[in-house]
Design a protein around this motif. Structure first.
Motif, mmCIF file in Angstrom:
data_model
loop_
_atom_site.group_PDB
_atom_site.id
_atom_site.type_symbol
_atom_site.label_atom_id
_atom_site.label_comp_id
_atom_site.label_asym_id
_atom_site.label_seq_id
_atom_site.Cartn_x
_atom_site.Cartn_y
_atom_site.Cartn_z
ATOM 1 N N SER A 74 50.562 40.686 49.079
ATOM 2 C CA SER A 74 51.220 39.494 49.983
ATOM 3 C C SER A 74 51.671 38.361 49.378
ATOM 4 C CB SER A 74 50.830 39.532 51.188
ATOM 5 O OG SER A 74 49.704 38.544 51.504
ATOM 6 N N VAL A 75 50.765 37.879 48.310
ATOM 7 C CA VAL A 75 51.116 36.451 47.851
ATOM 8 C C VAL A 75 51.459 36.585 46.447
ATOM 9 C CG1 VAL A 75 49.786 35.215 49.509
ATOM 10 C CG2 VAL A 75 48.818 35.971 47.400
ATOM 11 N N GLY A 76 51.840 37.864 45.875
ATOM 12 C CA GLY A 76 52.301 37.765 44.402
ATOM 13 C C GLY A 76 51.267 38.294 43.595
ATOM 14 N N LEU A 77 49.979 38.425 43.769
ATOM 15 C CA LEU A 77 48.856 38.683 42.882
ATOM 16 C C LEU A 77 48.742 40.018 42.800
ATOM 17 C CD1 LEU A 77 46.085 36.238 44.284
ATOM 18 C CD2 LEU A 77 47.626 35.900 42.376
ATOM 19 N N LYS A 78 48.124 40.629 41.509
ATOM 20 C CA LYS A 78 47.972 41.998 40.991
ATOM 21 C C LYS A 78 46.507 42.266 41.999
ATOM 22 C CE LYS A 78 49.818 41.686 36.292
ATOM 23 N NZ LYS A 78 49.259 42.076 34.906
ATOM 24 N N PRO A 79 46.832 43.776 42.175
ATOM 25 C CA PRO A 79 45.638 44.262 42.971
ATOM 26 C C PRO A 79 44.304 44.477 41.933
ATOM 27 C CG PRO A 79 47.201 46.302 42.367
ATOM 28 C CD PRO A 79 47.707 44.701 42.090
ATOM 29 N N MET A 80 43.207 44.487 42.665
ATOM 30 C CA MET A 80 42.060 44.594 42.055
ATOM 31 C C MET A 80 41.698 45.958 41.369
ATOM 32 S SD MET A 80 39.461 42.086 44.126
ATOM 33 C CE MET A 80 38.059 42.331 43.112
ATOM 34 N N SER A 81 41.141 46.050 40.343
ATOM 35 C CA SER A 81 40.915 47.359 39.777
ATOM 36 C C SER A 81 39.407 47.929 40.240
ATOM 37 C CB SER A 81 40.908 47.292 38.300
ATOM 38 O OG SER A 81 40.270 48.656 37.754
ATOM 39 N N LYS A 120 38.371 46.776 50.404
ATOM 40 C CA LYS A 120 38.871 46.628 48.906
ATOM 41 C C LYS A 120 40.532 46.957 49.219
ATOM 42 C CE LYS A 120 39.872 48.976 44.648
ATOM 43 N NZ LYS A 120 41.253 49.221 45.091
ATOM 44 N N ASN A 121 41.011 47.773 49.857
ATOM 45 C CA ASN A 121 42.518 47.995 50.177
ATOM 46 C C ASN A 121 42.996 46.748 50.975
ATOM 47 O OD1 ASN A 121 42.352 50.457 49.040
ATOM 48 N ND2 ASN A 121 42.274 51.569 50.788
ATOM 49 N N THR A 122 42.264 46.285 51.815
ATOM 50 C CA THR A 122 42.594 44.858 52.618
ATOM 51 C C THR A 122 43.085 43.694 51.680
ATOM 52 O OG1 THR A 122 41.603 45.888 54.889
ATOM 53 C CG2 THR A 122 41.993 43.470 54.703
ATOM 54 N N LEU A 123 41.776 43.666 50.869
ATOM 55 C CA LEU A 123 41.906 42.627 49.829
ATOM 56 C C LEU A 123 43.229 42.908 49.029
ATOM 57 C CD1 LEU A 123 40.957 40.021 48.394
ATOM 58 C CD2 LEU A 123 39.389 41.485 47.259
ATOM 59 N N ASN A 124 43.274 43.911 48.472
ATOM 60 C CA ASN A 124 44.418 44.353 47.743
ATOM 61 C C ASN A 124 45.840 43.916 48.450
ATOM 62 O OD1 ASN A 124 43.347 44.557 45.081
ATOM 63 N ND2 ASN A 124 43.030 46.769 45.527
ATOM 64 N N LEU A 125 46.110 44.327 49.757
ATOM 65 C CA LEU A 125 47.286 44.158 50.589
ATOM 66 C C LEU A 125 47.427 42.636 50.586
ATOM 67 C CD1 LEU A 125 47.056 46.897 53.156
ATOM 68 C CD2 LEU A 125 48.588 46.728 51.465
ATOM 69 N N ALA A 126 46.269 41.846 50.940
ATOM 70 C CA ALA A 126 46.377 40.418 50.867
ATOM 71 C C ALA A 126 46.888 39.852 49.453
ATOM 72 C CB ALA A 126 44.800 39.682 51.324
#
Length: 108
Positions: free
Chosen positions: A98-105, A89-95
């Motif tokens: 990096s492209v300007g998207l909000k993190p997943m809750s 989950k943390n890896t996905l949120n960092l990715a």
């Protein structure tokens, strides 16, 4: 553990998180009856009957502690899957960041 007399602390604890790095270090008789035990440790213990000559055990003496605790996480298979899920989950949120998207809750 570097803690002097860990038994005095564990015998009063309602929740025990064991991350000592020593196989089966925490003994059942140290635990407060009914305590919740979360075993984070992953250790190899020699076992000539095992195929590889060892088995994986935690920092808590699981076979005896399960009779004293109200709930105990097994090793292997306890907290490991949750650790992997949170790392992914943390890896996905960092990715995403990096492209300007909000993190997943975590919650929906």
């Amino acid at each position: 553990s570097h803690t002097a007399d860990p038994q005095s602390y564990l015998s009063r604890a309602d929740i025990v998180v064991a991350a000592v790095g020593k196989p089966e270090f925490v003994k059942a008789e140290w635990l407060k009856p009914g305590a919740v035990v979360i075993d984070v440790g992953i250790n190899h213990k020699e076992d000539p009957t095992a195929k590889k000559g060892f088995r994986i055990v935690g920092d808590v003496d699981f076979e005896n502690a399960k009779h004293v605790s109200s709930s105990i996480s097994p090793v292997p298979g306890g907290v490991g899957p949750m650790t992997v899920a949170m790392l992914l989950k943390n890896t996905l949120n960092l990715a995403r960041a990096s492209v300007g998207l909000k993190p997943m809750s975590i919650f929906r």
